[in-house]
Write an enzyme that holds these catalytic residues in place. Structure first.
Site, PDB file in Angstrom:
ATOM      1  N   GLU A  38     -27.264  26.322 -13.844  1.00  0.00           N
ATOM      2  CA  GLU A  38     -27.905  25.636 -14.390  1.00  0.00           C
ATOM      3  C   GLU A  38     -29.392  26.393 -15.561  1.00  0.00           C
ATOM      4  O   GLU A  38     -29.771  25.706 -15.430  1.00  0.00           O
ATOM      5  CB  GLU A  38     -28.575  24.754 -12.985  1.00  0.00           C
ATOM      6  CG  GLU A  38     -27.869  23.202 -12.250  1.00  0.00           C
ATOM      7  CD  GLU A  38     -26.561  24.555 -11.385  1.00  0.00           C
ATOM      8  OE1 GLU A  38     -26.723  25.848 -11.964  1.00  0.00           O
ATOM      9  OE2 GLU A  38     -25.610  23.704 -11.086  1.00  0.00           O
ATOM     10  N   GLY A  73     -41.688  34.581 -21.294  1.00  0.00           N
ATOM     11  CA  GLY A  73     -40.534  35.610 -21.022  1.00  0.00           C
ATOM     12  C   GLY A  73     -39.821  35.693 -20.221  1.00  0.00           C
ATOM     13  O   GLY A  73     -38.461  36.653 -19.485  1.00  0.00           O
ATOM     14  N   GLY A 127     -22.158  17.890  -9.862  1.00  0.00           N
ATOM     15  CA  GLY A 127     -21.711  17.910  -8.403  1.00  0.00           C
ATOM     16  C   GLY A 127     -21.535  16.834  -7.690  1.00  0.00           C
ATOM     17  O   GLY A 127     -21.400  16.067  -8.975  1.00  0.00           O
ATOM     18  N   SER A 128     -20.698  16.823  -6.609  1.00  0.00           N
ATOM     19  CA  SER A 128     -20.591  15.404  -6.300  1.00  0.00           C
ATOM     20  C   SER A 128     -22.044  14.489  -6.592  1.00  0.00           C
ATOM     21  O   SER A 128     -21.645  12.972  -6.438  1.00  0.00           O
ATOM     22  CB  SER A 128     -20.137  15.550  -4.260  1.00  0.00           C
ATOM     23  OG  SER A 128     -21.004  16.105  -4.002  1.00  0.00           O
ATOM     24  N   GLU A 172     -24.011  13.850  -8.609  1.00  0.00           N
ATOM     25  CA  GLU A 172     -24.022  13.541 -10.071  1.00  0.00           C
ATOM     26  C   GLU A 172     -23.239  11.998 -10.591  1.00  0.00           C
ATOM     27  O   GLU A 172     -23.692  11.733 -11.482  1.00  0.00           O
ATOM     28  CB  GLU A 172     -24.251  14.327 -10.740  1.00  0.00           C
ATOM     29  CG  GLU A 172     -26.121  15.300 -10.511  1.00  0.00           C
ATOM     30  CD  GLU A 172     -25.530  15.791  -9.177  1.00  0.00           C
ATOM     31  OE1 GLU A 172     -24.664  17.023  -8.973  1.00  0.00           O
ATOM     32  OE2 GLU A 172     -26.562  16.436  -8.532  1.00  0.00           O
ATOM     33  N   HIS A 192     -50.793  39.901 -21.971  1.00  0.00           N
ATOM     34  CA  HIS A 192     -49.833  40.429 -21.518  1.00  0.00           C
ATOM     35  C   HIS A 192     -49.886  41.409 -20.785  1.00  0.00           C
ATOM     36  O   HIS A 192     -50.331  42.006 -19.382  1.00  0.00           O
ATOM     37  CB  HIS A 192     -48.563  40.714 -22.125  1.00  0.00           C
ATOM     38  CG  HIS A 192     -46.918  40.582 -21.371  1.00  0.00           C
ATOM     39  ND1 HIS A 192     -45.696  40.441 -22.323  1.00  0.00           N
ATOM     40  CD2 HIS A 192     -46.711  41.746 -19.872  1.00  0.00           C
ATOM     41  CE1 HIS A 192     -45.045  40.689 -21.476  1.00  0.00           C
ATOM     42  NE2 HIS A 192     -45.343  41.615 -20.660  1.00  0.00           N
ATOM     43  N   HIS A 241     -27.769  19.565  -9.888  1.00  0.00           N
ATOM     44  CA  HIS A 241     -26.907  19.823  -8.889  1.00  0.00           C
ATOM     45  C   HIS A 241     -27.733  19.260  -8.261  1.00  0.00           C
ATOM     46  O   HIS A 241     -27.911  20.600  -7.626  1.00  0.00           O
ATOM     47  CB  HIS A 241     -26.100  19.853  -8.958  1.00  0.00           C
ATOM     48  CG  HIS A 241     -25.151  20.095  -7.684  1.00  0.00           C
ATOM     49  ND1 HIS A 241     -24.827  18.887  -6.696  1.00  0.00           N
ATOM     50  CD2 HIS A 241     -24.072  21.243  -6.734  1.00  0.00           C
ATOM     51  CE1 HIS A 241     -24.064  19.198  -6.063  1.00  0.00           C
ATOM     52  NE2 HIS A 241     -23.926  20.034  -5.403  1.00  0.00           N
TER      53      HIS A 241
END
Ligand SMILES: Cc1ncc(Cn2c(C)c(CCOP(=O)(O)OP(=O)(O)O)sc2=O)c(N)n1
Ligand SMILES: [Ca+2]
Length: 528
Positions: free
Chosen positions: A47, A401, A25-26, A28, A281, A70
């Site tokens: 991401e 998971g 993004g700007s 970065e 689980h 970002h």
């Protein structure tokens, strides 16, 4: 004069962190300015894909990996993938571009408010440097924090007006720094371990992902053979720590308290290595262990050691500890366990393929050093029974998971292991959490085979519904998807395989190709 930017790239280069996974993004762009020719930037379109790729790369390479996200929105999108990276102890150095320092307080657009709170509790450490000059030191701390035991993700938020700042000559001292950890037990600790093992009449060994991560697989085999122990894989397996056709191999333990106790019945000692005790689980209450069974635990993770509900634990470097322990142990005169029988093929019937048939064909045709990235939740048991894995680094499954791991992680694994075949086995449900990863596979020309098992349902949840007596939950069927069309939309070649012959033809061609291929296989559902 060195700057924050030049010192950062020198530090990354010295640590071998020249592959950066990101979505810009700007905030970065000043970090990405003058991107060095000896670095490579791997773009993910979301991401979750970026962190999934980085996770796969870190798991397969064993090295720390730089991720550039970002601001807050990018960090938020990454949190699902970060749950897996946290539990797989992935040494990810997550950086996020922050608004310029004068605009953070007024919460201008793209200000990452309270940035260091955002990724918690899924990072070992998160930090925003108090001044630009501290950025290189903060990144050096982040790299060492991510890499030191127990390894794991860290997060640094960096205001974008910091990169051009000058740093003094001492910043170069960071570049050459090396930090190592030891971890071999004392002779008395080894003696204590040895005595417990030597006195056991019928010990069993349970192996976790850390055995594979520390490449201690062959030491685990030597230990199982030395004491003639059945070898189980710890529940909710995210890696394969033991060759699956070895005579001692007994499969993956169920992720249930009562189920584990039942499997370990009759063993007076259970030795758990490289796994938490345990990654349950389903909630299936019972006694943690059979009556009279003792548990010994070896891990490199102090948190796993402290939170275990039973047994005695030694915290140390797995590889060093097993290497020191083995010479102290006499060869047992117990009979070595018999190898498990191979499963029978499923009779072929008209209509959709059974997942077991897909796995039998995969096992017959894939090279023996194939790496599998697995994310079809209802077919895990069938896969471990039917697809042989014998080498370290042969299997990756989302460690928490959190779905959306498989497609991107396969890309990261292939980037780290270009000379081994990589096959992703992904459920039609899981595929949708990071489907845009297919675009990255095409862009970076990675010859990965993506097998989509399409049973038009969230198969594992249908099983859980029965187990939890929920017989009317909405949202469990997912019909009507055309994965070949989705793949073509990202520029990926795809084949619909509706018979065993068609699947085997597509797989054979894919294995011989230097391009990625998606194989969509309509299948029946299966009990997990
Ligand atoms: C990010 C995320 N969302 C939702 C789930 C819940 N979930 C879901 C949605 C599953 C079904 C996955 O379906 P699949 O098609 O990938 O595989 P099977 O049909 O073989 O179960 S298993 C499971 O735990 C999850 N684990 N992670
Ligand atoms: Ca499915």
């Amino acid at each position: 004069m060195s700057t924050v930017h030049s010192t950062t790239y020198s530090l990354l280069r010295h640590r071998g962190m020249t592959t950066i996974f990101g979505n810009p993004g700007s905030n970065e762009l000043p970090f990405l300015r003058n991107f060095p020719d000896d670095f490579r930037y791997i773009l993910g379109l979301h991401e979750g894909v970026v962190v999934g790729m980085a996770d796969g790369y870190a798991l397969a390479s064993g090295k720390p990996v730089l991720v550039n996200l970002h601001a807050a929105a990018g960090t938020g999108n990454a949190m699902g993938a970060l749950t897996n990276a946290w539990y797989s102890h992935s040494p990810l150095v997550l950086t996020a571009g922050q608004q310029a320092r004068p605009l953070i307080g007024v919460e201008a657009m793209l200000a990452n408010v309270d940035a260091t709170q955002l990724p918690k509790p899924l990072v070992k450490w998160s930090y925003e440097p108090a001044c630009p000059e501290d950025v290189p030191r903060a990144l050096s701390q982040a790299i060492h924090m991510a890499s030191l035991p127990a390894r794991g993700p860290v997060y640094v938020s960096i205001p974008y007006d910091d990169w051009g700042h000058d740093v003094d000559a001492d910043a170069e001292l960071l570049v050459e720094r090396d930090v190592q950890s030891a971890g071999t037990p004392s002779s008395s600790q080894l003696e204590w371990f040895k005595e417990h093992l030597a006195q056991a009449k019928n010990p069993a060994i349970v192996l976790g992902p850390e055995v594979d991560a520390s490449r201690a697989n062959q030491l685990a085999v030597a230990l199982a053979e030395r004491l003639s122990m059945p070898a189980w894989v710890a529940p909710s397996a995210s890696r394969c720590p033991f060759p699956t056709r070895h005579p001692c191999f007994r499969g993956v333990l169920p992720a249930a308290i009562s189920g584990i106790s039942a499997k370990l019945e009759g063993h007076d000692l259970v030795l758990v290595i490289g796994a938490p005790v345990f990654r349950y689980h389903q909630n299936a209450p019972g006694r943690y262990l059979p009556e009279g069974t003792q548990l010994l635990h070896l891990t490199g993770d102090v948190q796993e050691a402290a939170r275990s509900p039973m047994g005695d634990t030694l915290v140390g470097d797995l590889h060093a500890t097993l290497q020191a322990l083995l010479p102290l142990l006499e060869q047992s005169d117990r009979q070595l366990p018999e190898a498990l029988p191979l499963p029978e093929p499923v009779p072929e019937a008209p209509g959709r393929l059974a997942p077991e048939t897909v796995f039998d064909s995969l096992n017959a045709l894939a090279p023996e050093d194939t790496i599998y990235v697995k994310e079809s939740t209802s077919t895990v048991t069938a896969f471990w029974e039917r697809v042989e894995m014998r080498h370290p680094g042969s299997y990756y499954f989302p460690a928490s998971g959190g779905l959306g791991f498989g497609l991107p992680a396969a890309i990261g694994v292939k980037l780290a292991e270009p000379d081994r075949p990589v096959v992703a086995v992904i459920g039609d449900g899981s595929a949708n959490y990071a489907i845009s990863a297919l675009w990255s596979a095409v862009q970076y020309k990675l010859p990965i085979i993506f097998i989509i098992l399409k049973n038009d349902t969230y198969g594992a949840l249908e099983w859980f519904s029965r187990m939890l007596n929920v017989d009317d939950a909405p949202g469990l069927t997912i019909p009507g998807m055309d994965f070949c069309a989705l793949a073509n939309g990202y520029g990926l070649e795809a084949v619909l395989a509706e018979s065993r012959e068609a699947f085997e033809k597509a797989l054979t061609e894919g294995l011989a190709s230097d391009k990625p291929l998606l194989i969509e296989v309509p299948t029946t559902t299966i009990e997990p």
